[in-house]
Design a protein around this motif. Structure first.
Motif, PDB file in Angstrom:
ATOM      1  N   GLY A 155     -36.948   6.944 -76.465  1.00  0.00           N
ATOM      2  CA  GLY A 155     -36.489   8.331 -76.513  1.00  0.00           C
ATOM      3  C   GLY A 155     -36.409   8.949 -75.128  1.00  0.00           C
ATOM      4  O   GLY A 155     -35.450   9.649 -74.794  1.00  0.00           O
ATOM      5  N   ALA A 156     -37.411   8.678 -74.293  1.00  0.00           N
ATOM      6  CA  ALA A 156     -37.414   9.204 -72.932  1.00  0.00           C
ATOM      7  C   ALA A 156     -36.263   8.618 -72.119  1.00  0.00           C
ATOM      8  O   ALA A 156     -35.606   9.327 -71.347  1.00  0.00           O
ATOM      9  CB  ALA A 156     -38.747   8.901 -72.254  1.00  0.00           C
ATOM     10  N   THR A 157     -36.000   7.327 -72.308  1.00  0.00           N
ATOM     11  CA  THR A 157     -34.911   6.665 -71.588  1.00  0.00           C
ATOM     12  C   THR A 157     -33.563   7.261 -71.962  1.00  0.00           C
ATOM     13  O   THR A 157     -32.725   7.536 -71.100  1.00  0.00           O
ATOM     14  CB  THR A 157     -34.911   5.153 -71.879  1.00  0.00           C
ATOM     15  N   LEU A 158     -33.352   7.488 -73.266  1.00  0.00           N
ATOM     16  CA  LEU A 158     -32.096   8.082 -73.715  1.00  0.00           C
ATOM     17  C   LEU A 158     -31.928   9.493 -73.166  1.00  0.00           C
ATOM     18  O   LEU A 158     -30.822   9.903 -72.793  1.00  0.00           O
ATOM     19  CB  LEU A 158     -32.037   8.094 -75.242  1.00  0.00           C
ATOM     20  N   ALA A 159     -33.029  10.239 -73.106  1.00  0.00           N
ATOM     21  CA  ALA A 159     -32.973  11.592 -72.540  1.00  0.00           C
ATOM     22  C   ALA A 159     -32.584  11.543 -71.067  1.00  0.00           C
ATOM     23  O   ALA A 159     -31.777  12.353 -70.589  1.00  0.00           O
ATOM     24  CB  ALA A 159     -34.328  12.284 -72.710  1.00  0.00           C
ATOM     25  N   LEU A 160     -33.153  10.584 -70.331  1.00  0.00           N
ATOM     26  CA  LEU A 160     -32.825  10.430 -68.922  1.00  0.00           C
ATOM     27  C   LEU A 160     -31.348  10.072 -68.748  1.00  0.00           C
ATOM     28  O   LEU A 160     -30.685  10.557 -67.822  1.00  0.00           O
ATOM     29  CB  LEU A 160     -33.702   9.355 -68.281  1.00  0.00           C
TER      30      LEU A 160
END
Length: 406
Positions: free
Chosen positions: A19-24
């Motif tokens: 989820g954090a990677t997709l947000a980045l």
């Protein structure tokens, strides 16, 4: 009252790595669109000038207008929206950005196009400022610089892919088609932020606290580190085309391909600069700035040889953007209790360094200092050396502050 979807630094374990990677990546796409808007006019000056019936120099002022919009908009937008939740602020900025580019595509005359450019530019500093804060809070503390670097990769990819593709599109179908393409990319980035970026808890800071950051000597030093440390890059890079053509002897048609090589370098430098800054911030910053100083100085010699020039341009790109994640992370560390304004001002400092570097290089050429154009890389190296001195000062202050906390 905060919802469960709100992310705080202490809640990082609740946010999945995916989820954090997709947000980045959503933030990276926004950065790509903004970077493309910033640089695209350089490739479309003849088309814009001919269509709007203005001179090339007047069309060139569209670049200056954007830069001034970034410098003015960074603090103004941040202060005006300091109570707005960070995700909501990002969405507001992207909507403003989309409106600016759509207006540019529809502009009936030069004046409207300039206003559209300024409107889009107002979002630049705040997007990267608040985006840096969000990136830092989406990941564990030891990976913050790397997360910031991922977002800034959008800016570097805009140089490698966005500008060449946008230039081709504008030359083939008219310059307005390029701004429509940027508008569509902005809309996709907006949807990505809506769907993928979690709510990030605002720092508990008042407007007075945010402005209070400006009174701290450590913040002043951090800004000077950015202005001079990065300013040396644009002292040389602004005049890279005449250096390559008039001194090295490349054909004008070769310049765009060489700039792609530079773009690959800045992408690599941005990524690995972030990894190094996460390990040891000041040692890595000093090491990269030292490399940048040496490479710029050597450029005054290697520009006599085509093969050596190609190597130098590539390494220059690596060293140039290797500094960016560390400089931005240092500012976040320096103003932890009120990071948004300080982070945004640091983005403005990068642009101030760009403007200062271009001016200094122009003075060297116009006044014939050291022979004019051949001396530009040497002067660029001296500018970066000043940035090293400010970085040493900042490191010294940090050590003193650490001793005071013991």
């Amino acid at each position: 009252m905060q919802t469960n979807s709100t992310v705080r630094p202490s809640d990082l374990s609740a946010t999945s790595r995916r989820g954090a990677t997709l947000a980045l990546y959503a933030l990276t796409l926004g950065a790509f669109a903004i970077g493309m808007t910033e640089f695209i006019i350089m490739g479309l000056l003849p088309e814009v000038a001919a269509d709007l019936n203005v001179s090339i120099p007047l069309a060139g002022l569209l670049i200056t207008g954007y830069a001034l919009g970034v410098a003015a908009g960074a603090p103004v937008i941040t202060l005006a929206t300091h109570k707005m939740p960070r995700k909501a602020l990002l969405l507001f900025l992207m909507i403003l950005f989309i409106a600016g580019n759509a207006l540019a595509a529809l502009a009936p005359n030069y004046t409207v196009l300039m206003l559209a450019r300024i409107l889009a530019a107002l979002t630049h500093g705040s997007f990267f400022g608040v985006g840096s804060v969000i990136c830092a809070e989406l990941v564990p503390k030891e990976k913050r610089a790397g997360a910031i670097a991922i977002m800034f990769t959008g800016l570097t990819l805009a140089n490698i892919l966005g500008v060449p593709i946008g230039t081709f599109l504008g030359q083939a179908y008219g310059w307005r088609s390029t701004f429509w393409a940027i508008t569509i990319i902005g809309i996709i980035a907006l949807l990505g932020i809506v769907l993928l970026v979690p709510k990030v808890a605002n720092a508990v800071s008042s407007l007075r606290q945010e402005l209070g950051v400006l009174r701290r000597p450590a913040v002043h030093i951090a800004l000077l580190m950015t202005v001079f440390g990065f300013g040396g890059v644009f002292t040389a890079f602004t005049y890279i085309a005449p250096i390559l053509v008039e001194i090295t002897g490349f054909s004008p048609d070769s310049v765009s391909y060489i700039l792609v090589l530079f773009g690959i370098g800045i992408t690599l430098g941005n990524i690995y600069g972030g990894k190094l800054a996460d390990k040891r911030l000041f040692p890595s910053l000093l090491g990269i700035l030292a490399l940048l100083t040496v490479v710029l100085a050597l450029f005054g010699w290697t520009d006599q040889s085509k093969p050596l020039t190609l190597i130098t341009v590539f390494v220059l790109g690596i060293a140039a953007f290797g500094t960016v994640p560390g400089l931005q992370l240092h500012m976040l560390n320096t103003a932890k209790d009120a990071p948004t304004l300080a982070s945004t001002l640091n983005i403005a400092a990068f642009n101030l360094g760009n403007a200062m570097g271009a001016y200094v290089g122009g003075v060297v050429i116009d006044w014939g200092i050291g022979g004019g154009l051949p001396a530009v890389p040497w002067v660029a190296s001296l500018t970066t050396l000043i940035g090293i001195l400010f970085t040493l000062w900042g490191a010294s202050q940090q050590k003193q502050a650490a001793r005071g906390r013991r």
